[in-house]
Enzyme design. Structure first.
Site, mmCIF file in Angstrom:
data_model
loop_
_atom_site.group_PDB
_atom_site.id
_atom_site.type_symbol
_atom_site.label_atom_id
_atom_site.label_comp_id
_atom_site.label_asym_id
_atom_site.label_seq_id
_atom_site.Cartn_x
_atom_site.Cartn_y
_atom_site.Cartn_z
ATOM 1 N N GLY A 10 0.572 -1.692 -0.096
ATOM 2 C CA GLY A 10 0.262 -0.101 0.275
ATOM 3 C C GLY A 10 0.581 0.990 -0.097
ATOM 4 C CG ASP A 36 -0.290 0.636 -3.657
ATOM 5 O OD1 ASP A 36 -0.486 1.402 -2.324
ATOM 6 O OD2 ASP A 36 -1.536 0.180 -4.303
ATOM 7 C CG ASP A 54 -4.700 -7.887 -5.559
ATOM 8 O OD1 ASP A 54 -4.850 -7.699 -3.678
ATOM 9 O OD2 ASP A 54 -5.572 -8.655 -5.998
ATOM 10 C CE1 TYR A 144 -9.729 1.863 8.111
ATOM 11 C CE2 TYR A 144 -10.889 3.658 9.822
ATOM 12 C CZ TYR A 144 -9.743 3.565 8.649
ATOM 13 O OH TYR A 144 -8.518 3.334 8.750
ATOM 14 C CE LYS A 148 -7.825 0.132 9.762
ATOM 15 N NZ LYS A 148 -6.312 -0.017 8.622
#
Ligand code: NAD
Ligand code: AKB
Length: 317
Positions: A10, A36, A54, A144, A148
């Site tokens: 990323g 990324d 990926d 999200y 997390k």
């Protein structure tokens, strides 16, 4: 001991670009492999190796880790809060499976360390609004935040059960000038600088009194590296550490911007992101990170705003 070789997954994102550049300064350009799904960020070009990857393709990821002799992974690939609410299934899938792929490979290849960021989004409406502590009621209402929170417990599980040295921070909203934010609720605090410079005005998607915990990117990068370089015995929290930088509302940052851009005006048109922001704490207690590994922020709202304009002024001419 084998020299460390790092894979950043990323690396083209808001944090990835700056973290990769900072890690390359410490470990040497060739010892930090950027990766990324999308193409390399122009700021990384010519600064070190880049592979297209990926994180959902576990086999290919595993091949890269072996081929490149990777000993540490920084996993930054994720879907953030606002984008996540538009496609909850995809957000859950990427945020969970990407992490599990990395943790499994770290276990199998006996990697030295893994870094994975959590977020203040783990907290929900039932958590304390002010000085939200390290351990408290945690009932997130976004996909999200749920991903997390689950991720934090997977990290803890892999540490306790398999000895994987995985470390984590609950970042607040991050403000930066180098690369653009990627679909969060706190993105307004970056957009506002660009619009102030271009149009002297900004329409905010949050209400004027919406206080949120925030941090300037140089502090976030330093926190990450200090956490990762701390001796293992100092890392007592194996879910994720609260870290704090500053806290402000759209109205307050608007006032600060007026000091630099006379005539700047801000208007408010709250959208679906208001409910997400309302569910998060307004400020964070990070005393555990301060005690365990010596965390301390450098930038407050005034210092951050000045530094943003100093640097954006350079790029926008
Ligand atoms: P970002 O969206 O800017 O960057 C994420 C990067 O991951 C993008 O470049 C994207 O192309 C890449 N990516 C997406 N899917 C991928 C895949 N399948 N394989 C490989 N790469 C893929 O996000 P960011 O702001 O840099 O956030 C990085 C991490 O920090 C995330 O886990 C995020 O939840 C966390 N975090 C960020 C903030 C913030 O304010 N930026 C705050 C709290 C936590
Ligand atoms: C978001 O707004 O989604 C992120 C975060 C606080 O995790 N910036």
């Amino acid at each position: 001991m084998q020299k460390d070789k790092i894979l950043v997954i990323g690396a083209s994102g808001q944090i990835g670009v700056e973290l990769t550049l900072a890690l390359r300064k410490i470990y040497g350009n060739n010892n930090v492999v950027a990766s990324d799904l999308r193409e390399q960020n122009p700021l990384l070009e010519g600064t070190g190796p880049y592979v297209s990857l990926d994180v959902m393709n576990k086999e290919m990821l595993h091949v890269q880790v072996i081929r490149q002799n990777i000993t540490q992974i920084y996993l930054l690939a994720a879907i953030l809060s606002a984008t996540g609410e538009k496609n909850p299934g995809l957000a859950w899938h990427l945020n969970m499976q990407g992490l599990l792929n990395v943790l499994d490979i770290a276990k199998e290849e006996k990697l030295h360390k893994v870094y994975w960021p959590s977020s203040i989004a783990v907290f929900g409406p039932t958590s304390p609004k002010q000085n939200c502590p390290q351990q408290t009621i945690i009932e997130p209402i976004t996909v999200y935040g749920i991903s997390k929170y689950a991720g934090e417990f997977w990290c803890n599980y892999y540490f306790q059960r398999f000895g994987v040295d995985v470390r984590s921070l609950r970042y607040p909203g991050l403000i930066s000038y180098k690369s653009a934010p990627g679909g969060g609720t706190t993105d307004y605090a970056v957009e506002i600088f660009h619009d102030a410079l271009e149009d002297k005005k900004y329409e905010c998607f949050l209400r004027e009194d919406t206080y949120l915990p925030m941090m300037y990117m140089p502090d976030a990068i330093r926190a990450t590296i200090e956490l990762m370089e701390a001796p293992a015995e100092k890392i007592k929290v194996r879910t994720s550490y609260n870290v704090s930088g500053m806290s402000f509302s759209p109205k307050e940052i608007g006032e600060e911007i007026k000091q630099h851009i006379p005539g700047f005006s801000i208007s408010y048109k709250p959208d679906y992101r208001q409910a997400i922001a309302d569910s998060w704490p307004q400020s964070i207690d990070d005393s555990v990170a301060r005690k365990d590994w010596g965390w301390k922020e450098e930038f407050d709202l005034a210092a951050m705003t000045k530094d943003m304009f100093d640097n954006l002024g350079k790029t926008k001419g």
